[in-house]
Structure formats: structure tokens, C-alpha cells
Design a protein around this motif. Structure first.
Motif, PDB file in Angstrom:
ATOM      1  N   THR A 140       0.863  -1.148   0.058  1.00  0.00           N
ATOM      2  CA  THR A 140       0.014  -0.101   0.006  1.00  0.00           C
ATOM      3  C   THR A 140       0.846   1.103   0.007  1.00  0.00           C
ATOM      4  OG1 THR A 140       0.018   0.211   2.443  1.00  0.00           O
ATOM      5  CG2 THR A 140      -1.731  -1.179   1.345  1.00  0.00           C
ATOM      6  N   THR A 149      -0.639   3.298  -8.012  1.00  0.00           N
ATOM      7  CA  THR A 149      -0.213   2.065  -7.045  1.00  0.00           C
ATOM      8  C   THR A 149       0.798   1.231  -7.993  1.00  0.00           C
ATOM      9  OG1 THR A 149      -1.954   2.462  -5.792  1.00  0.00           O
ATOM     10  CG2 THR A 149      -0.880   0.159  -5.727  1.00  0.00           C
ATOM     11  N   THR A 203       1.244  -6.483   5.609  1.00  0.00           N
ATOM     12  CA  THR A 203       1.109  -5.560   4.584  1.00  0.00           C
ATOM     13  C   THR A 203       2.146  -4.513   4.733  1.00  0.00           C
ATOM     14  OG1 THR A 203      -0.315  -3.425   4.252  1.00  0.00           O
ATOM     15  CG2 THR A 203      -0.233  -4.165   6.517  1.00  0.00           C
ATOM     16  N   THR A 205       3.550  -0.787   3.862  1.00  0.00           N
ATOM     17  CA  THR A 205       3.192   0.542   3.573  1.00  0.00           C
ATOM     18  C   THR A 205       4.241   1.311   3.306  1.00  0.00           C
ATOM     19  OG1 THR A 205       1.030   0.078   4.650  1.00  0.00           O
ATOM     20  CG2 THR A 205       1.655   2.368   4.153  1.00  0.00           C
TER      21      THR A 205
END
Length: 206
Positions: A140, A149, A203, A205
Motif C-alpha cells: 500500500t 499504485t 502489509t 506500507t
């Protein structure tokens, strides 16, 4: 050279291997040499071309993210279910499978085992592969107004290396930073944070 049977055998084996890499299995080769002068050798290479093998079956184990039909299609490519087999086509197909996993965030996906069973009598080959899909990383990006992205995800160095650790993540951050700077964003700052979502998913980031 004419009387060096060991050397000639090695050359014959190399020629057979070359043909088999191109999909002609059961190829036989015989090299005959004869001294015809003080510095002249007559060499005759006889090749009995083998036959091309058709892929009759693909067995895949260890997968849950991608369906069997998807993996088979990626492995065999445009040639389809009964495509002609070659070592180079198999290598390309395995590479494409790993590339698809990495595109989906499974950067550590590996082919942990493979076997090719040839049947020269029937002219067919069976391919067996075992996959370790590994964990998934969800990427992300926060504050990315200049690029989308997908553009930034493609800069992640672990998409190519297949390794995800602090060093590789730092390399990815530097690649993103350089990408922004090349586009004129000279004061960009790139930081990252890694968090565990579940037992098999994290995840990352930026």
C-alpha cells in the motif's frame, strides 16, 4: 583427435543434448573421424533425429492461490494442452508461473520440485511440479499523488529477487525515491512500515 574416442563421445553427447533441448528426444549421434593428411582430418557427423514429444499431462501440487487450470495455461503458454515439449519452453513456463505469483504479492513463491517423464514409444511427456506459494505481502502507498499504485509496485526490488527482508525493502524505498526524483520531486521522503495481517499475510506500507 581422430583416435580420441573419449573426446568424440563428449561431442556426440553435446549434440544429442542440444537436439533434446529443442524438443527432439531419442536423437542419436555418431561422429566418425579419419586422418587424411599431416594437418587434415575428415570428420563425418551422423545424426538420427529423434521425435518431438507432446505434453499429455500436467500434475501440479502445493497450490491454493491459483487454480490448476490457471497454472496449466501459464505453464504451457500459447501451445496449449497438447503443445510440443522442450526444455526451454518448460523453463519459460516455470518462470511465468513465478512471475504471476509475484505479481499477486507472493514474492517468495518457488518451484520446489519438478519432474519430466518421457515416453518415447508413445511420443508423450508428463510434467510434474510442486509449488511452495509462501506468504503474501500486500503493498500500500500513502501520499502517492504523482504516480499510481501499479507504477510504484513495479519498483519493488523483491518482485525480481524473490526475497523480502529489511535490506530488500530499503532498496525498494530507494528505488521509489529515485523514481520521484527523476520526475522532478527532489524533496520526496519515502518511509516504510511492515505489519502482520494474519498468519500468511503481511502489509507493507510506503
Amino acid at each position: 583427435y581422430p583416435d580420441d574416442r573419449m573426446l568424440l563421445d563428449e561431442q556426440e553427447a553435446a549434440i544429442v543434448e542440444l537436439y533434446e533441448q529443442r524438443g527432439f528426444y531419442g536423437t542419436r549421434c555418431r561422429i566418425l573421424s579419419k586422418q587424411v593428411g599431416s594437418h587434415l582430418v575428415d570428420v563425418e557427423v551422423k545424426v538420427d533425429l529423434g521425435r518431438a514429444l507432446q505434453v499429455s499431462r500436467v500434475v501440479v501440487g502445493g497450490h491454493s492461490v491459483l487454480r490448476y487450470g490457471q497454472l496449466r495455461s501459464i505453464l504451457l503458454g500459447p501451445a496449449g494442452w497438447f503443445g510440443t515439449y522442450s526444455d526451454s519452453a518448460l523453463r519459460e513456463g516455470l518462470h511465468d508461473i513465478i512471475a504471476e505469483y509475484r505479481r499477486r504479492g507472493y514474492y517468495r513463491a518457488r518451484i520446489v520440485d519438478k519432474a519430466v517423464l518421457t515416453d518415447l514409444e508413445s511420443g508423450t511427456v508428463e510434467i510434474r511440479i510442486e509449488i511452495d506459494e509462501g506468504p503474501r505481502w500486500k503493498l500500500t502507498f500513502i501520499g502517492n499523488e504523482a504516480f499510481n499504485t501499479d507504477e510504484l509496485s513495479n519498483l519493488a526490488t523483491f518482485r525480481e529477487s524473490g526475497y523480502v527482508d529489511n535490506v530488500e525493502i530499503e532498496k525498494s524505498a530507494e528505488a521509489i525515491r529515485s523514481y520521484y526524483e527523476a520526475a522532478g520531486h527532489f524533496f520526496v521522503e519515502v518511509q516504510w512500515r511492515l505489519a502482520q495481517l494474519s498468519g500468511n499475510e503481511q502489509t507493507l506500507t510506503f
